[in-house]
Design an enzyme around this catalytic site. Structure first.
Site, PDB file in Angstrom:
ATOM      1  N   ASP A 291      46.048  46.214  48.372  1.00  0.00           N
ATOM      2  CA  ASP A 291      45.314  47.413  47.962  1.00  0.00           C
ATOM      3  C   ASP A 291      44.531  47.969  49.054  1.00  0.00           C
ATOM      4  O   ASP A 291      44.347  47.294  50.072  1.00  0.00           O
ATOM      5  CB  ASP A 291      44.502  47.326  46.710  1.00  0.00           C
ATOM      6  CG  ASP A 291      43.589  48.470  46.411  1.00  0.00           C
ATOM      7  OD1 ASP A 291      44.335  49.559  46.181  1.00  0.00           O
ATOM      8  OD2 ASP A 291      42.491  48.519  46.365  1.00  0.00           O
TER       9      ASP A 291
ATOM     10  N   ASP B 201      41.086  44.839  44.623  1.00  0.00           N
ATOM     11  CA  ASP B 201      39.532  44.522  44.198  1.00  0.00           C
ATOM     12  C   ASP B 201      39.402  45.517  42.863  1.00  0.00           C
ATOM     13  O   ASP B 201      38.267  45.398  42.256  1.00  0.00           O
ATOM     14  CB  ASP B 201      38.667  44.935  45.190  1.00  0.00           C
ATOM     15  CG  ASP B 201      38.658  46.654  45.282  1.00  0.00           C
ATOM     16  OD1 ASP B 201      37.532  47.006  45.253  1.00  0.00           O
ATOM     17  OD2 ASP B 201      39.903  47.247  45.341  1.00  0.00           O
TER      18      ASP B 201
ATOM     19  N   ASP C 162      43.845  47.265  39.991  1.00  0.00           N
ATOM     20  CA  ASP C 162      44.889  46.298  40.523  1.00  0.00           C
ATOM     21  C   ASP C 162      45.124  45.258  39.280  1.00  0.00           C
ATOM     22  O   ASP C 162      45.797  44.379  39.591  1.00  0.00           O
ATOM     23  CB  ASP C 162      44.240  45.827  41.618  1.00  0.00           C
ATOM     24  CG  ASP C 162      44.009  46.723  42.647  1.00  0.00           C
ATOM     25  OD1 ASP C 162      44.935  47.769  42.890  1.00  0.00           O
ATOM     26  OD2 ASP C 162      42.953  46.849  43.379  1.00  0.00           O
TER      27      ASP C 162
END
Length: 595
Positions: free
Chosen positions: A307, A485, A489
């Site tokens: 990410d 995080d 996700d």
């Protein structure tokens, strides 16, 4: 009642069992009682219980072979041998239980984050609070500052700044006006607005995310214990060998010895001992391994997806440039903007104030400050009207720009961007050396993603990803490790071969969905983790070879009548001890960290 008793014995029986074996070695009391009986009862009964359930399902696993050996040893009066086999097997079970994550908290935490109530606006303008799942499709819903949007739909009236970080990972609130769409789960940072509910309950965004996490969790195959995978040939081979040796030697004692030494005690300990040592090493370096088989899976990955916001970047806007107009100093521009922004809770306002404080500027006072969601902040500074808001010269995604006006005249602008983590570049370089080419998966726009990818040399970029897009990518590119995080996700972290969550600033749900949490909140731990996982896999293979070698040697000695049941039990002790000592090397293995 019996089931509960067996569960308690399985959990706590190991300690009295170990004590009983020690007492048995020193026992000089009544010959008809051996303290090893306590080990047989405390550790052997749960194994017999499990073997019985396995046989009722017409299946075979290691519990069947061990139970057979225990019963045969007891029948011949070899109580110490029976107790020793039971204790060693329970030790392996306890090590394995310690390394396996049993609680499924991720989905529960996501459900807690879902909106619970909504404010319906009736035709006469009155308001009524109802449960979020009871909001009818087509209803007008009002959302106040600080509240969570309870459904999906378009804004009818009002302006707002919504925090979509749970969905996209984007760290900055998005300014919206009538006609723009809102989604369930977003947080209203500024302003009151009304919208029309088009998707509600489980059909809304937050509900669909919960379903994604649950589906991804169910889709990940459970890793079957190595010894149980081999039980389909271990059990028949042990029984056949015992029969052949018994008939060949005419000794029932030697047949029982074969069963005892055939028990895969060291094999059962081989994997959990290595994993336990590796987990201890990882925890000392700021990595919490939440699922016991995560390191085994990590050693198999061939790809990595990361990410952007909060993972490769810090996840917080910072002032990157101050651009005053001709005749105005940067210091004056920042002081004027800080005077009004001190009264706002907007992330950009906090970044401006932090910049002024970092430069040690003397702050000005402002009065009559008004915050207009979607437009900016306005106030009076030294008798002059100051306004800070969205710039008409804003660039296309590389940065966010705020314009500062003094009495309607442009004073300059302040630019913001999400800063890269200091260790991101070095981490990606190390990962490439380990054979893992990174992919950037982000909910941010393409321009913002391209800026980060260019800075870090990432060629594979997927921008504007929704949670289901990230989920689909990791499912298509397995075996893969996903690093993220945010709540957005969670589904991808759960579905990936291994999910790694950033710890300190990451959401609770991301941590619950992940297999590994970097509690040190630094990517520099990642290459060391992968190196440790590969060393763990090698150690497990060596442990398996060592345990099988010891078992085969013991079987040969038993077949030649050179080893009895008690001797066979001690061979198991020696084999298990060697396996544990070999695994313990992982505890002190060097854990490379990036500078």
């Amino acid at each position: 009642m019996l089931h509960e008793t067996m569960e308690r014995l399985e959990r706590y029986g190991i300690w009295p069992g170990i004590a009983a074996l020690g007492a048995s070695l020193l026992w000089h009391g009544t010959p008809w009682f051996d303290p090893a009986w306590i080990a047989v009862l405390c550790c052997g009964l749960p194994i017999l219980w499990t073997a019985g359930k396995t046989l009722r399902r017409l299946e075979l696993d290691t519990s069947v072979l061990v139970a057979t050996a225990i019963v045969a040893a007891v029948a011949l009066g070899e109580i110490f041998a029976a107790g020793e086999v039971a204790v060693i097997m329970q030790m392996g079970e306890q090590l394995e239980h310690w390394t396996v994550h049993r609680a499924q908290e991720g989905l529960r935490r996501l459900l807690q984050l879902m909106p619970r109530t909504g404010r319906i606006i009736a035709a006469d303008g009155s308001e009524r609070m109802v449960a979020a799942e009871e909001i009818p499709v087509g209803a007008n819903v009002r959302v106040l500052p600080g509240e969570t949007v309870p459904a999906d739909g378009p804004i009818l009236t009002g302006k707002t700044s919504l925090d979509f970080s749970f969905l996209t990972g984007e760290s900055l609130p998005v300014d919206l006006v009538p006609g723009d769409r809102v989604v369930a789960g977003a947080i209203n940072r500024f302003g009151t607005f009304d919208f029309r509910a088009e998707r509600v309950g489980s059909d809304a965004t937050a509900g669909r995310m919960a379903a994604l996490v649950a589906e991804a969790d169910a889709g990940k195959a459970r890793v079957v214990r190595l010894a149980d995978r081999w039980a389909r040939w271990i059990v028949p081979a042990a029984l056949l060998t015992a029969v052949v040796v018994g008939l060949g030697t005419g000794s029932l004692l030697q047949a029982v010895t074969i069963l005892v030494v055939f028990c895969p005690c060291a094999l059962v300990v081989a994997t959990p001992a290595a994993v336990t040592a590796a987990i201890g090493n990882a925890s000392r370096h700021g990595a919490l391994v939440r699922r016991g088989d995560a390191l085994e899976r990590l050693a198999t990955v061939t790809a990595i997806a990361l990410d952007k916001t909060g993972t490769l970047t810090l996840g917080e806007p910072m002032v990157t440039a101050i651009r005053p107009v001709s005749g105005v100093t940067s210091e004056h521009l920042l002081r004027v903007a800080t005077a009004v922004e001190r009264h706002s809770e907007h992330p950009l306002a906090k970044a401006i104030v932090a910049k002024a404080q970092a430069e040690g500027l003397e702050l000005l006072e402002a009065s009559d400050v008004r915050i207009e969601p979607g437009k900016g902040v306005e106030g009076v500074v030294a008798g002059q009207c100051v306004r800070v808001g969205r710039s008409s010269h804003q660039s296309t995604g590389f940065e966010t720009v705020a314009e500062v006006l003094l009495n309607g005249q442009r004073l300059g602008e302040i630019a913001f961007a999400d800063s890269l983590r200091a260790e991101s570049e070095g981490t990606l370089r190390a990962l490439r050396k380990q054979g893992l080419e990174p992919c950037l998966l982000t909910g941010d726009n393409a321009a913002s993603a391209a800026r980060v990818a260019e800075a870090l040399g990432i060629g594979n970029v997927r921008a504007a990803c929704l949670p289901e897009d990230k989920l689909a990518y990791v499912q298509e590119h397995a075996p893969i490790v996903m690093v993220g995080d945010g709540i957005n996700d969670a589904a991808a972290l759960r579905a990936a071969t291994v999910g790694v969550a950033m710890g300190r600033i990451g959401s609770d749900l991301a941590g619950e969905a992940a297999d590994i949490v970097l509690v040190s909140d630094t990517l520099s731990t990642l290459p060391g983790l992968i190196d440790l996982s590969r060393a763990t896999a090698r150690t497990i293979r060596w442990n398996i070879a060592l345990s099988l070698g010891i078992n085969l040697a013991a079987i040969a000695l038993a077949a030649l009548s050179l080893l009895g049941p008690v001797g066979g039990a001690f061979v198991h002790n020696a084999g298990a001890l060697l396996v544990v000592l070999n695994a313990a090397r992982l505890l002190w293995r060097n854990f490379p960290r990036l500078s």
